[in-house]
Design a protein around this motif. Structure first.
Motif, PDB file in Angstrom:
ATOM      1  N   CYS A 182     105.919  57.660  14.880  1.00  0.00           N
ATOM      2  CA  CYS A 182     107.467  57.472  15.473  1.00  0.00           C
ATOM      3  C   CYS A 182     108.040  56.303  14.777  1.00  0.00           C
TER       4      CYS A 182
ATOM      5  N   LEU B  40     108.741  53.528  25.695  1.00  0.00           N
ATOM      6  CA  LEU B  40     108.386  52.084  25.454  1.00  0.00           C
ATOM      7  C   LEU B  40     107.090  51.524  25.685  1.00  0.00           C
TER       8      LEU B  40
ATOM      9  N   ALA C 133     117.511  52.161  26.523  1.00  0.00           N
ATOM     10  CA  ALA C 133     116.391  53.244  26.169  1.00  0.00           C
ATOM     11  C   ALA C 133     117.785  54.566  25.954  1.00  0.00           C
TER      12      ALA C 133
ATOM     13  N   PRO D   5     120.639  50.024  17.377  1.00  0.00           N
ATOM     14  CA  PRO D   5     120.279  50.070  18.532  1.00  0.00           C
ATOM     15  C   PRO D   5     121.332  49.484  19.898  1.00  0.00           C
TER      16      PRO D   5
ATOM     17  N   THR E  25     119.710  54.614  23.297  1.00  0.00           N
ATOM     18  CA  THR E  25     118.981  55.144  21.252  1.00  0.00           C
ATOM     19  C   THR E  25     118.066  56.546  22.051  1.00  0.00           C
TER      20      THR E  25
ATOM     21  N   ALA F 106     115.108  56.623  23.209  1.00  0.00           N
ATOM     22  CA  ALA F 106     113.856  56.762  23.162  1.00  0.00           C
ATOM     23  C   ALA F 106     113.116  57.933  23.827  1.00  0.00           C
ATOM     24  N   SER F 107     111.635  57.870  22.965  1.00  0.00           N
ATOM     25  CA  SER F 107     111.451  58.784  23.330  1.00  0.00           C
ATOM     26  C   SER F 107     110.003  57.582  24.527  1.00  0.00           C
TER      27      SER F 107
ATOM     28  N   PRO G  62     113.924  59.760  18.269  1.00  0.00           N
ATOM     29  CA  PRO G  62     113.905  58.989  18.600  1.00  0.00           C
ATOM     30  C   PRO G  62     113.112  57.439  18.315  1.00  0.00           C
ATOM     31  N   PRO G  63     113.897  56.798  18.269  1.00  0.00           N
ATOM     32  CA  PRO G  63     113.295  55.486  18.654  1.00  0.00           C
ATOM     33  C   PRO G  63     111.584  55.604  19.261  1.00  0.00           C
ATOM     34  N   LEU G  64     110.321  54.708  18.630  1.00  0.00           N
ATOM     35  CA  LEU G  64     109.398  54.279  20.650  1.00  0.00           C
ATOM     36  C   LEU G  64     109.637  52.835  20.258  1.00  0.00           C
ATOM     37  N   ILE G  65     110.344  52.319  21.911  1.00  0.00           N
ATOM     38  CA  ILE G  65     110.827  50.776  20.873  1.00  0.00           C
ATOM     39  C   ILE G  65     108.949  49.996  22.386  1.00  0.00           C
TER      40      ILE G  65
ATOM     41  N   TRP H 213     112.545  52.248  12.729  1.00  0.00           N
ATOM     42  CA  TRP H 213     113.999  53.561  13.130  1.00  0.00           C
ATOM     43  C   TRP H 213     115.022  53.438  12.613  1.00  0.00           C
TER      44      TRP H 213
END
Ligand SMILES: Cc1cc2nc3c(=O)[nH]c(=O)nc-3n(C[C@H](O)[C@H](O)[C@H](O)COP(=O)(O)OP(=O)(O)OC[C@H]3O[C@@H](n4cnc5c(N)ncnc54)[C@H](O)[C@@H]3O)c2cc1C
Length: 475
Positions: free
Chosen positions: A31, A95, A87, A177, A90, A92-93, A5-8, A173
């Motif tokens: 990440c 933000l 979040a 999104p 996606t 997300a891990s 998962p992405p880091l936003i 990533w």
């Protein structure tokens, strides 16, 4: 295919790769990163020139990210809702974002933090906008500083922390999104109308341009900065307030670069209290931190008199005179030149800002908030803290302010800081005048061939009126 998962990374006024603590730490996590910019109601309410300038900053920053393989995702709406949706969509891990310190930003960011943490998503903020966190510098009695000199004494020898170069590698990533917005659809320059093309010629946009300017300044004009910085007719200042306002360059990078120039030149430096070259320049950068320090500790500084006793002062509201001031038609040549510079370039020399602010608040006895709002609409380096502090400083209502009875005489200021009238002539008769007429709204119906305006008020009369109002208030 996406495996993690992405880091936003939520970018705001930190549109740079280098000296960006959030980005440096994000790169180290390994990440995949999803950079995002949200056009939220707070951002939508920016003044015309600032909105336009933000759009230019976003273009440059998107390109810089793209060169690293990252795509800046654009979204619009209330930040909390937009970011929660992103979040969730996606997975997300976390933000992350770089901190801001004005009251609306603090309220918004606290709400975002609570919302995301409620969903079990890591929400983390970072320094980077200032040399020092406003809550990290305190007087010996606790609490914030109110006077610049002790504030400066507290920070001038303090290491602000490293300014790391932009990460060599960033991992984008590669998930989806969802549909992002298109920058062009935001029409950020719309309110500038035909002025945008003129102001664009004077703008300093993007991280690379800012860094080049810093380098050129520190290897040239900085040597004469203490002697010439007040000269209206010289390019003796750095011009870095504009990229600083949008975070295209970080203050720590400026700090360390100036310090190494001082060491190379064996300048006695800021620690000694010397006022030479780079040391004097860094002291001004200290004023920027001071402004934010004050705004953080007194969030109403942009809307209310710092000193409550000024609430009873008979400031005049909007008027035909104030409108003439906005349009550069007061009949005081240096004031009109400066107001034209503002309109045509989105900037104004610091000394000129003080002259026009003094003229408005004292000779025209007009509420400083009216000037503050006009600057907020016209400046490409608009900064809520610096604008508020300086308007209140000139008006006399602020902390550590110039006393009200210190009334600048525009003519003697011009003799001192524009002795040959080059600045005046550039804006009233020369190329600058052409720029101004090209930028000015058609509805102002300005006629370049019209004779110069008659002064709105005699300088002695305006001064006497202001002092009488002040003395009456004191009694
Ligand atoms: C009425 C008024 C309104 C102002 N509004 C703004 C504003 O909206 N945004 C803004 O950035 N500055 C504002 N200033 C401060 C100042 O005029 C500008 O920062 C300066 O002109 C920027 O030019 P420069 O980058 O060449 O400055 P330099 O002389 O090269 O100084 C270096 C940096 O120090 C900081 N700095 C310098 N002077 C000040 C100051 N008086 N207060 C706070 N920081 C300072 C700026 O970040 C600047 O880039 C205002 C000043 C006045 C008198």
């Amino acid at each position: 295919m996406t495996d993690m998962p992405p880091l936003i990374l939520w970018f705001r006024r930190d549109l740079r790769l280098a000296d960006n603590p959030m980005l440096a730490e994000a790169a180290q996590t390994g990440c995949p990163l999803l950079p995002v910019f949200v056009l939220d109601p707070e951002t939508e309410s920016l003044g015309a020139a600032a909105r336009w300038r933000l759009g230019e900053a976003l273009v440059a920053f998107s390109q810089a990210l793209a060169a690293k393989g990252l795509r800046l995702h654009l979204a619009r709406g209330a930040a909390g809702e937009v970011l929660e949706r992103l979040a969730r969509a996606t997975g997300a891990s976390g933000l992350w974002w770089g901190r801001l310190y004005d009251a609306p930003a603090v309220a918004r960011d606290s709400a975002v933090k609570a919302r995301l943490r409620g969903l079990g998503i890591e929400a983390k903020s970072f320094p980077g906008h200032l040399l020092h966190e406003p809550f990290g510098i305190q007087t010996s009695g606790g609490g914030g500083y109110r006077v610049f000199t002790p504030f400066w004494n507290a920070i001038r020898a303090r290491d602000p922390g490293p300014a790391r170069p932009g990460p060599a590698r960033l991992r984008g990533w590669d998930g989806d999104p969802g549909a992002g917005e298109r920058l062009a659809d935001w029409r950020l320059g719309q309110a500038m109308r035909r002025g945008a093309a003129v102001v664009a010629r004077h703008a300093l946009i993007g991280e690379t341009a800012a860094r080049d300017r810093l380098h050129d300044f520190l290897h040239g004009p900085v040597a004469d900065y203490p002697a010439r910085r007040d000269r209206l007719d010289r390019r003796a200042c750095s011009g870095l307030s504009e990229p600083l306002a949008w975070g295209e360059i970080g203050p720590r990078e400026i700090w360390h670069a100036a310090r190494s120039v001082m060491e190379g030149a064996q300048d006695p430096g800021v620690d000694s209290g010397s006022d030479s070259g780079a040391a004097a320049f860094l002291r001004q950068l200290g004023w920027r931190d001071f402004a934010w320090h004050l705004l953080y500790h007194f969030p109403q500084m942009g809307a209310r008199n710092w000193r409550a006793e000024w609430d009873a002062f008979p400031w005049r509201g909007d008027s035909a005179e104030a409108e003439a001031w906005r349009r550069g038609r007061t009949g005081e040549p240096v004031v009109d030149a400066a107001m034209r510079e503002l309109y045509a370039t989105g900037r104004m020399h610091n000394r000129a800002r003080m002259i026009v602010a003094s003229y408005l608040t004292k000779h025209l006895l007009t509420d400083w908030r009216l000037g503050l709002d006009w600057f907020a609409d016209c400046l490409t380096d608009w900064d809520p803290a610096a604008n508020a502090l300086n308007w209140q400083w000139v008006a006399g209502s602020g902390p550590d302010a110039a006393p009200f009875f210190r009334i600048f005489n525009p003519q003697s200021q011009a003799q001192k800081f524009d002795p040959e009238g080059r600045y005046r002539d550039h804006w009233l008769k020369g190329v600058g005048a052409d720029d101004f007429y090209a930028a000015a709204p058609l509805r102002w119906r300005l006629d370049p061939a019209a004779p110069p305006p008659v002064p709105l008020i005699g300088l002695a009369e305006g001064r006497a009126r202001a002092l009488a109002a002040w003395n009456a208030g004191k009694a």
